[in-house]
Design a protein around this motif. Structure first.
Motif, short mmCIF file in Angstrom:
data_model
loop_
_atom_site.label_atom_id
_atom_site.label_comp_id
_atom_site.label_asym_id
_atom_site.label_seq_id
_atom_site.Cartn_x
_atom_site.Cartn_y
_atom_site.Cartn_z
N GLN A 17 0.83 -1.21 0.00
CA GLN A 17 0.00 0.00 0.00
C GLN A 17 0.86 1.26 0.00
O GLN A 17 0.56 2.23 -0.69
CB GLN A 17 -0.92 0.01 1.22
CG GLN A 17 -2.07 -0.96 1.15
CD GLN A 17 -3.00 -0.81 2.33
OE1 GLN A 17 -3.83 0.10 2.37
NE2 GLN A 17 -2.87 -1.69 3.30
N LYS A 18 1.93 1.24 0.79
CA LYS A 18 2.83 2.41 0.84
C LYS A 18 3.49 2.63 -0.52
O LYS A 18 3.65 3.77 -0.96
CB LYS A 18 3.90 2.19 1.91
CG LYS A 18 3.35 2.13 3.33
CD LYS A 18 4.47 1.85 4.33
CE LYS A 18 3.92 1.71 5.74
NZ LYS A 18 4.99 1.39 6.72
N TYR A 21 0.83 4.02 -2.98
CA TYR A 21 0.19 5.29 -2.64
C TYR A 21 0.60 6.40 -3.62
O TYR A 21 1.77 6.68 -3.83
CB TYR A 21 0.57 5.71 -1.22
CG TYR A 21 -0.12 6.98 -0.76
CD1 TYR A 21 -1.45 6.95 -0.37
CD2 TYR A 21 0.56 8.19 -0.75
CE1 TYR A 21 -2.09 8.11 0.04
CE2 TYR A 21 -0.07 9.36 -0.34
CZ TYR A 21 -1.40 9.30 0.06
OH TYR A 21 -2.02 10.47 0.46
N GLY A 22 -0.40 7.00 -4.24
CA GLY A 22 -0.18 8.10 -5.16
C GLY A 22 0.21 7.68 -6.57
O GLY A 22 0.32 8.53 -7.45
#
Length: 297
Positions: A17-18, A21-22
């Motif tokens: 997820q990290k 992200y973006g």
């Protein structure tokens, strides 16, 4: 790219997820949501045009097992739930299914590096149910025109690692001599950084479709080298003493920890040439950097 991820709250999932992200549109899927969606006749618009489903959810090794039926405890998650997720992928018209399996499908130890061509030889319920899931997914995905990518990693480490690797780190940070100086085995590992990078590559690379990959950091180390690396990065004295491996194996067996002996004394190497040749993949970070990031937390 829109990705649907199961097991997003797990060790690999949280890190992925990290990374995402973006960069990508990420949707999380848990077991309760899966059941709810499968019972529905229509789906929320948010699931439209999902490109890939990354299935990370599974029941991994339990240090203090309490289940009465160990096989069924693994099968209910690793096989049954996996097929429910596959059915949902079909209904959502998802094109690609990336399945995180395990090198335990190949076996626990090897005289030469494991490859994708080796016959499966799982020795425990975890490895057996991962193999059963792979087999069932191949049939299901072929019948429903879903591209399947199977990834078999070895032991995964990184910030927040648990179980035996965490215990080894704690042991290495104590000012105690450890009797592994004579252990010249070779073990393959993979960092969260390298695994997440490979999962993302497999989620979209055209050549990954309908392939199985064995993956690692591509730097095999002995237990002694692993301990030295951890202690050097932790700025601790090396404190390694020599005890013959057969005596260590005997000690582990007497203490009822034969499975731990396999991991600390045995050899398990992975040949990652298929991933490097077919997909052009290279490890994102080195083994040393992976351990550094693990200890930095």
């Amino acid at each position: 790219m829109k990705l649907l991820v199961t097991g997003a709250s797990g060790f690999v999932g949280q890190f992925l997820q990290k990374v995402l992200y973006g960069q990508h549109d990420l949707l999380r899927l848990d077991q309760q949501t899966t059941e709810k969606l499968l019972a529905s006749e229509s789906f929320p618009a948010v699931y439209n045009n999902t490109n890939t489903l990354i299935h990370l959810a599974g029941r991994a090794h339990i240090m203090h097992e309490t289940a009465e039926d160990i096989y069924q405890a693994y099968a209910s998650v690793n096989v049954d739930y996996t097929l429910k997720v596959a059915e949902l992928a079909k209904r959502l018209k998802i094109k690609r299914f990336v399945f995180l399996s395990s090198i335990k499908v190949n076996g626990e130890a090897s005289n030469q590096p494991f490859t994708e061509k080796d016959s499966p030889a799982p020795l425990d319920a975890y490895g057996q149910t991962k193999l059963e899931a792979e087999t069932a997914l191949k049939v299901f995905c072929q019948n429903n025109q879903i591209e399947l990518v199977i990834i078999r990693p070895p032991l995964i480490y990184g910030p927040g690692v648990k179980a035996n690797f965490k215990q080894l780190i704690k042991l290495c940070q104590l000012p105690l001599p450890l009797p592994f100086a004579c252990v010249n085995n070779k073990r393959s590992f993979i960092s969260l950084d390298n695994l997440a990078d490979f999962i993302l590559l497999c989620s979209s690379h055209p050549q990954a479709a309908n392939q199985t990959f064995l993956i690692s950091d591509d730097e095999d180390v002995s237990t002694a080298e692993l301990i030295i690396t951890i202690r050097q990065i932790s700025k601790k004295n090396i404190l390694l003493v020599a005890l013959p491996p057969f005596i260590l194996e005997w000690i582990f067996k007497l203490s009822g920890k034969s499975s731990l002996a396999i991991r600390l004394l045995g050899t398990l190497q992975i040949d990652v040439s298929k991933a490097k040749t077919l997909l052009g993949w290279q490890p994102k970070i080195s083994f040393h950097e992976g351990i550094l990031r693990t200890l930095r937390k």
